[in-house]
Design a protein around this motif. Structure first.
Motif, PDB file in Angstrom:
ATOM      1  N   HIS A 604      14.716  -1.335   6.812  1.00 45.78           N
ATOM      2  CA  HIS A 604      14.184  -2.214   5.772  1.00 45.78           C
ATOM      3  C   HIS A 604      13.163  -1.505   4.882  1.00 45.78           C
ATOM      4  CE1 HIS A 604      16.313  -5.705   7.322  1.00 45.78           C
ATOM      5  NE2 HIS A 604      16.045  -5.223   8.522  1.00 45.78           N
ATOM      6  N   ILE A 605      12.064  -1.036   5.451  1.00 47.29           N
ATOM      7  CA  ILE A 605      11.032  -0.411   4.620  1.00 47.29           C
ATOM      8  C   ILE A 605      11.551   0.892   4.012  1.00 47.29           C
ATOM      9  CG2 ILE A 605       8.693   0.485   4.529  1.00 47.29           C
ATOM     10  CD1 ILE A 605       9.015  -2.564   5.125  1.00 47.29           C
ATOM     11  N   ALA A 606      12.012   1.810   4.849  1.00 47.99           N
ATOM     12  CA  ALA A 606      12.454   3.107   4.350  1.00 47.99           C
ATOM     13  C   ALA A 606      13.698   2.994   3.481  1.00 47.99           C
ATOM     14  CB  ALA A 606      12.712   4.056   5.527  1.00 47.99           C
ATOM     15  N   SER A 607      14.555   2.059   3.796  1.00 49.87           N
ATOM     16  CA  SER A 607      15.805   1.929   3.046  1.00 49.87           C
ATOM     17  C   SER A 607      15.655   1.073   1.802  1.00 49.87           C
ATOM     18  CB  SER A 607      16.892   1.330   3.946  1.00 49.87           C
ATOM     19  OG  SER A 607      16.589  -0.017   4.245  1.00 49.87           O
ATOM     20  N   GLY A 608      14.518   0.408   1.646  1.00 49.80           N
ATOM     21  CA  GLY A 608      14.299  -0.419   0.465  1.00 49.80           C
ATOM     22  C   GLY A 608      14.923  -1.787   0.539  1.00 49.80           C
ATOM     23  N   ASP A 609      15.244  -2.273   1.736  1.00 55.48           N
ATOM     24  CA  ASP A 609      15.868  -3.583   1.893  1.00 55.48           C
ATOM     25  C   ASP A 609      14.786  -4.644   2.129  1.00 55.48           C
ATOM     26  OD1 ASP A 609      17.566  -5.682   2.290  1.00 55.48           O
ATOM     27  OD2 ASP A 609      18.292  -5.027   4.246  1.00 55.48           O
ATOM     28  N   TYR A 610      13.976  -4.886   1.101  1.00 55.65           N
ATOM     29  CA  TYR A 610      12.920  -5.896   1.172  1.00 55.65           C
ATOM     30  C   TYR A 610      12.392  -6.116  -0.240  1.00 55.65           C
ATOM     31  CZ  TYR A 610       9.297  -2.355   0.371  1.00 55.65           C
ATOM     32  OH  TYR A 610       8.506  -1.383  -0.199  1.00 55.65           O
ATOM     33  N   ASP A 611      11.711  -7.216  -0.458  1.00 55.03           N
ATOM     34  CA  ASP A 611      10.955  -7.430  -1.691  1.00 55.03           C
ATOM     35  C   ASP A 611       9.468  -7.259  -1.414  1.00 55.03           C
ATOM     36  OD1 ASP A 611      13.168  -8.049  -3.391  1.00 55.03           O
ATOM     37  OD2 ASP A 611      13.241 -10.057  -2.507  1.00 55.03           O
ATOM     38  N   LEU A 612       8.991  -7.965  -0.391  1.00 53.83           N
ATOM     39  CA  LEU A 612       7.597  -7.874   0.032  1.00 53.83           C
ATOM     40  C   LEU A 612       7.562  -7.482   1.504  1.00 53.83           C
ATOM     41  CD1 LEU A 612       6.222 -11.219  -1.504  1.00 53.83           C
ATOM     42  CD2 LEU A 612       6.145  -8.940  -2.544  1.00 53.83           C
ATOM     43  N   ALA A 613       6.533  -6.738   1.897  1.00 53.10           N
ATOM     44  CA  ALA A 613       6.392  -6.348   3.305  1.00 53.10           C
ATOM     45  C   ALA A 613       4.936  -5.997   3.571  1.00 53.10           C
ATOM     46  CB  ALA A 613       7.294  -5.157   3.640  1.00 53.10           C
ATOM     47  N   LEU A 614       4.549  -6.056   4.826  1.00 54.15           N
ATOM     48  CA  LEU A 614       3.213  -5.646   5.250  1.00 54.15           C
ATOM     49  C   LEU A 614       3.346  -4.431   6.166  1.00 54.15           C
ATOM     50  CD1 LEU A 614       1.692  -9.138   6.158  1.00 54.15           C
ATOM     51  CD2 LEU A 614       1.056  -7.722   4.197  1.00 54.15           C
ATOM     52  N   TYR A 615       2.639  -3.378   5.843  1.00 57.40           N
ATOM     53  CA  TYR A 615       2.525  -2.243   6.761  1.00 57.40           C
ATOM     54  C   TYR A 615       1.265  -1.468   6.416  1.00 57.40           C
ATOM     55  CZ  TYR A 615       5.086   0.298   3.003  1.00 57.40           C
ATOM     56  OH  TYR A 615       5.516   0.836   1.815  1.00 57.40           O
ATOM     57  N   SER A 616       0.922  -0.512   7.247  1.00 63.07           N
ATOM     58  CA  SER A 616      -0.351   0.175   7.081  1.00 63.07           C
ATOM     59  C   SER A 616      -0.173   1.646   6.790  1.00 63.07           C
ATOM     60  CB  SER A 616      -1.180   0.049   8.358  1.00 63.07           C
ATOM     61  OG  SER A 616      -1.397  -1.291   8.674  1.00 63.07           O
ATOM     62  N   TRP A 617      -1.161   2.230   6.112  1.00 64.25           N
ATOM     63  CA  TRP A 617      -1.244   3.675   5.915  1.00 64.25           C
ATOM     64  C   TRP A 617      -2.589   4.148   6.442  1.00 64.25           C
ATOM     65  CZ3 TRP A 617       2.909   6.196   5.045  1.00 64.25           C
ATOM     66  CH2 TRP A 617       3.897   5.736   4.179  1.00 64.25           C
ATOM     67  N   PRO A 618      -2.602   5.325   7.051  1.00 61.10           N
ATOM     68  CA  PRO A 618      -3.898   5.880   7.475  1.00 61.10           C
ATOM     69  C   PRO A 618      -4.608   6.520   6.302  1.00 61.10           C
ATOM     70  CG  PRO A 618      -2.123   7.295   8.166  1.00 61.10           C
ATOM     71  CD  PRO A 618      -1.482   6.115   7.492  1.00 61.10           C
ATOM     72  N   SER A 619      -5.903   6.605   6.392  1.00 64.18           N
ATOM     73  CA  SER A 619      -6.654   7.335   5.375  1.00 64.18           C
ATOM     74  C   SER A 619      -6.638   8.813   5.737  1.00 64.18           C
ATOM     75  CB  SER A 619      -8.101   6.842   5.315  1.00 64.18           C
ATOM     76  OG  SER A 619      -8.785   7.196   6.502  1.00 64.18           O
ATOM     77  N   SER A 620      -7.101   9.642   4.802  1.00 64.87           N
ATOM     78  CA  SER A 620      -7.093  11.080   5.050  1.00 64.87           C
ATOM     79  C   SER A 620      -8.323  11.704   4.430  1.00 64.87           C
ATOM     80  CB  SER A 620      -5.843  11.714   4.449  1.00 64.87           C
ATOM     81  OG  SER A 620      -5.912  13.125   4.474  1.00 64.87           O
ATOM     82  N   ALA A 621      -8.774  12.781   5.036  1.00 70.00           N
ATOM     83  CA  ALA A 621      -9.834  13.576   4.424  1.00 70.00           C
ATOM     84  C   ALA A 621      -9.282  14.422   3.289  1.00 70.00           C
ATOM     85  CB  ALA A 621     -10.493  14.465   5.476  1.00 70.00           C
ATOM     86  N   TYR A 622      -7.945  14.452   3.149  1.00 71.70           N
ATOM     87  CA  TYR A 622      -7.302  15.324   2.171  1.00 71.70           C
ATOM     88  C   TYR A 622      -6.278  14.532   1.344  1.00 71.70           C
ATOM     89  CZ  TYR A 622      -9.110  18.395   5.823  1.00 71.70           C
ATOM     90  OH  TYR A 622      -9.906  19.007   6.761  1.00 71.70           O
ATOM     91  N   PRO A 623      -6.735  13.565   0.548  1.00 71.68           N
ATOM     92  CA  PRO A 623      -5.781  12.711  -0.158  1.00 71.68           C
ATOM     93  C   PRO A 623      -4.926  13.439  -1.186  1.00 71.68           C
ATOM     94  CG  PRO A 623      -8.042  12.283  -0.880  1.00 71.68           C
ATOM     95  CD  PRO A 623      -8.128  13.143   0.334  1.00 71.68           C
TER      96      PRO A 623
END
Length: 736
Positions: A604-623
């Motif tokens: 779903h997320i990686a394949s683009g089979d959604y309109d809206l979704a909730l997921y998280s990303w980590p922060s980085s010291a090297y954006p």
């Protein structure tokens, strides 16, 4: 499973061969040369935005971390020598090589304990040199080439007695440079800019010359593997997956037992630094919803837990009374009422009287055992976001995406999740850093504050009007993963189980922190609750009069909101329902679709089979390095598909790409910071993803276990972990 796109160390979510994502519906092949460290961010759209506050400003807006680390700090002389720490992980890592695509949060934890890192992160998420391995590291030349000189600690040796030196740096550079496709690498960023590595004036000096300037050079050689691992494709691809015979940390890898679901680390006898207080660290794979029971029965001493388990530990500390005490028998009615009040599900509370009394007795025994634990809490270095798939349909129009963003009350959502946990409920204002990190500035003003009138105006401008005719639509179910979409090494956290599949962590489910569905964002591939989103059971949706449904060209404005369905995702669902209610007030209808955890990210997320979704990303010291693949503009691939890297919203612009490239090549830290903040303003304006709140970090920990718990941004110090001596006391925390 965790749904946070977290660093696999290789990023948080991906490891093996990194696979660029292609937009159609995901073909998972291809090798990504982007090193998406522990971060995964979203790519943004191309709106011309004025330079806003936080971009080019002389005022430091980074602030302080919203919550400090909570680890029960204690001086080393107060800690007993010896002992075993039994620590929960989501699963036994598939590989011990953090640069492979199937590395995960467990891989990272092991690497931190057994391998050198030239730089580690402090409590504010800043890279600082690790004195156990470095005397110094600095840029000594910028013209005609950037040159970094590393001076190594003269005592630093591998467990086989050989000095850590230039040969190890060279082997790692060659393996990760991207020039030899025989190495199945998931990340190459930075290493691909190195021109040569040489010995300095002595054996303990290493000169690294870059072909192109690289601002994030401190991200390199952390961790550093011995030349025996990096020196050949066979050793890199297979030799370090299940064993690391040569290490150089306070601990070494004693065994990896997939059958017993544990990894055993033991003291490294050749360690030259402060001796490890613990004799052993045992990493046990325990599902998130089983961790409170494992703490109670002694199977674990420390574990990341979800709010439901944290509540159990909290109740135990209060010493709630037993309904079974006293000479008389408690009535069944009172017993059922007590059971419901203490979190028993409807089926358990309605069970046969004898079964219920047995259940209550077992619960009370567990509560008694849990009195030996407390909950240490902070905020994870990861955030939960609402992702808007801008590849097709109504969300391909940036006006509709911006209308959705303006319809959201992000403060309310942050309070929904964090206030019940006693954590600061402050919305995240940046895609690229979190409060306390030097790159942080609240750039959400580029999009505008919550305003339903403005949201309605944007929708009207896009042609969506109330009361329009709606044609009967044929229902066609989109096959998951049917489009060709190659995805890169990071996975977002579904926000549920792991809270983090910061990607790679949700498997990282991101939805609820992190891990509700994909999460570990960051929430990283867990099997438990959804760390990205938390709310009390039964929380009511906000009041408000829904607007009339909107339509355009005979089609209703209706969006599919995809969420994970497994255990621990209930609070993630609560957050999604609250968002749906907010959108309903401006005439946007949503249909919540709950899918199996195992397919949430991949199908779903990686394949683009959604309109809206909730997921998280980590922060980085090297954006500049880690965030670029997450926000990079999708580009057509040779086979006709679209390469989206880790940009699962499919929203990106040339301008954002250029700002990242400039920041990565700028050695002036202030200038690089301004470029990162400008990029974030443009990401906000494109409204491909809407950061909501920093994910909570809850750790159930034995009370006499010190220097362990909720670390926040800081890299754990493994040699200082241990158990208090009898009569010793925990030191006052410098940050809390």
């Amino acid at each position: 499973m965790s749904h946070d796109v977290r660093q696999r160390q290789r990023p948080a979510g991906a490891r093996g061969t990194a696979r660029p994502a292609t937009t159609g519906r995901q073909a998972a092949d291809g090798t990504s040369r982007h090193l998406v460290r522990s971060v995964a961010f979203l790519a943004a759209g191309a709106l011309a935005v004025p330079l806003l506050a936080g971009c080019g400003s002389d005022v430091d807006e980074a602030g302080k971390p919203l919550a400090g680390l909570d680890i029960a700090p204690a001086a080393r002389d107060q800690i007993a020598d010896g002992g075993t720490l039994k620590w929960a992980v989501d699963s036994v890592p598939e590989t011990l090589n953090t640069f492979q695509a199937d590395a995960d949060a467990g891989t990272t934890r092991i690497a931190q304990a057994v391998l050198p890192s030239m730089f580690r992160l402090d409590a504010e998420g800043r890279p600082v040199p690790d004195s156990a391995y470095l005397e110094s590291a600095k840029v000594i030349e910028t013209e005609p080439r950037q040159v970094v000189l590393y001076k190594l600690n003269q005592q630093a040796v591998w467990s086989d007695g050989r000095e850590i030196g230039a040969a190890d740096f060279v082997a790692q550079w060659r393996a990760l440079s991207g020039k030899d496709s025989s190495y199945w690498t998931a990340r190459n960023a930075g290493y691909d800019r190195i021109e040569k590595i040489e010995r300095g004036a002595g054996d303990l000096q290493v000169r690294v010359t870059f072909a192109r300037p690289y601002a994030d050079w401190k991200s390199l050689f952390s961790p550093l593997y011995p030349k025996q691992v990096m020196g050949s494709p066979d050793a890199f691809n297979d030799g370090a997956r299940r064993k690391l015979q040569i290490t150089a940390g306070p601990f070494g890898v004693d065994k990896v037992d997939t059958a017993a679901k544990d990894v055993v680390l033991t003291r490294n006898p050749r360690w030259w630094g402060r001796p490890a207080k613990l004799s052993r660290i045992e990493l046990h794979a325990v599902p998130r919803d089983k961790r409170a029971a494992a703490l109670a029965d002694g199977s674990l001493d420390a574990a990341d837990i979800d709010p439901a388990e944290a509540r159990l530990v909290g109740l135990a500390a209060q010493g709630a009374g037993s309904p079974l005490q006293g000479s008389g028998r408690t009535s069944v009615k009172k017993l059922r009422s007590w059971a419901r009040a203490h979190g028993f599900g409807p089926d358990r509370a309605k069970a046969d009287e004898n079964e219920l009394r047995k259940d209550v007795g077992a619960y009370l025994d567990e509560q008694q055992a849990l009195r030996a634990f407390d909950v240490r809490k902070s905020l994870e270095p990861a955030y939960t976001q609402l992702a808007l798939n801008g590849s097709e349909g109504p969300l391909a129009d940036d006006r509709v995406r911006r209308a959705i963003a303006r319809a959201l009350d992000r403060k309310e959502l942050a309070k929904l999740v964090l206030t019940p946990l006693g954590l600061p409920a402050v919305p995240v204002g940046s895609h690229l850093a979190l409060s306390g990190q030097s790159d942080y500035a609240d750039s959400s003003g580029a999009l505008g504050q919550a305003d339903t009138k403005e949201a309605a105006a944007l929708l009207a401008d896009a042609g969506w009007v109330a009361g329009g005719p709606v044609k009967e639509q044929k229902k066609a179910k989109k096959a998951a993963g049917s489009e060709s979409d190659r995805t890169g090494g990071h996975k977002p956290s579904d926000g549920g189980k792991d809270g983090q599949y910061i990607v790679g962590g949700d498997d990282n489910k991101s939805g609820g922190r992190g891990d509700g569905g994909d999460r570990h964002l960051a929430q990283e591939g867990r099997q438990g609750g959804v760390p990205g989103a938390y709310a009390p059971k039964g929380t009511a949706a906000p009041a408000g009069v829904p607007a009339g449904p909107l339509a355009k060209d005979g089609k209703a404005l209706a969006l599919r909101f995809v969420l994970p369905s497994g255990p621990g995702s209930e609070t993630l669902h609560t957050v999604a329902e609250r968002i749906s209610a907010m959108l309903d007030r401006v005439g946007i209808r949503t249909t919540i679709s709950k899918v199996p955890d195992e397919s949430y990210f991949k199908d779903h997320i990686a394949s683009g089979d959604y309109d809206l979704a909730l997921y998280s990303w980590p922060s980085s010291a090297y954006p500049a390095t880690d965030a670029r693949p997450i926000y990079a503009k999708p580009v057509p691939a040779a086979d006709g598909s679209v390469n989206v890297e880790q940009n699962y919203t499919r929203v990106g612009t040339d301008q954002v790409d250029q700002l990242f490239d400039q920041a990565a090549a700028t050695l002036d830290e202030n200038e690089a910071r301004d470029l990162i903040r400008k990029a974030d303003s443009r990401i906000w304006a494109a409204a491909g993803s809407i950061p909501l709140y920093q994910r909570p970090q809850l750790v159930g920990t034995r009370k006499n276990l010190v220097n362990v718990g909720a670390f926040g941004f800081q890299t754990p110090v493994y040699e200082d972990m241990g158990y208090l001596k009898k009569g010793a006391k925990i030191s006052p925390s410098p940050t809390n």
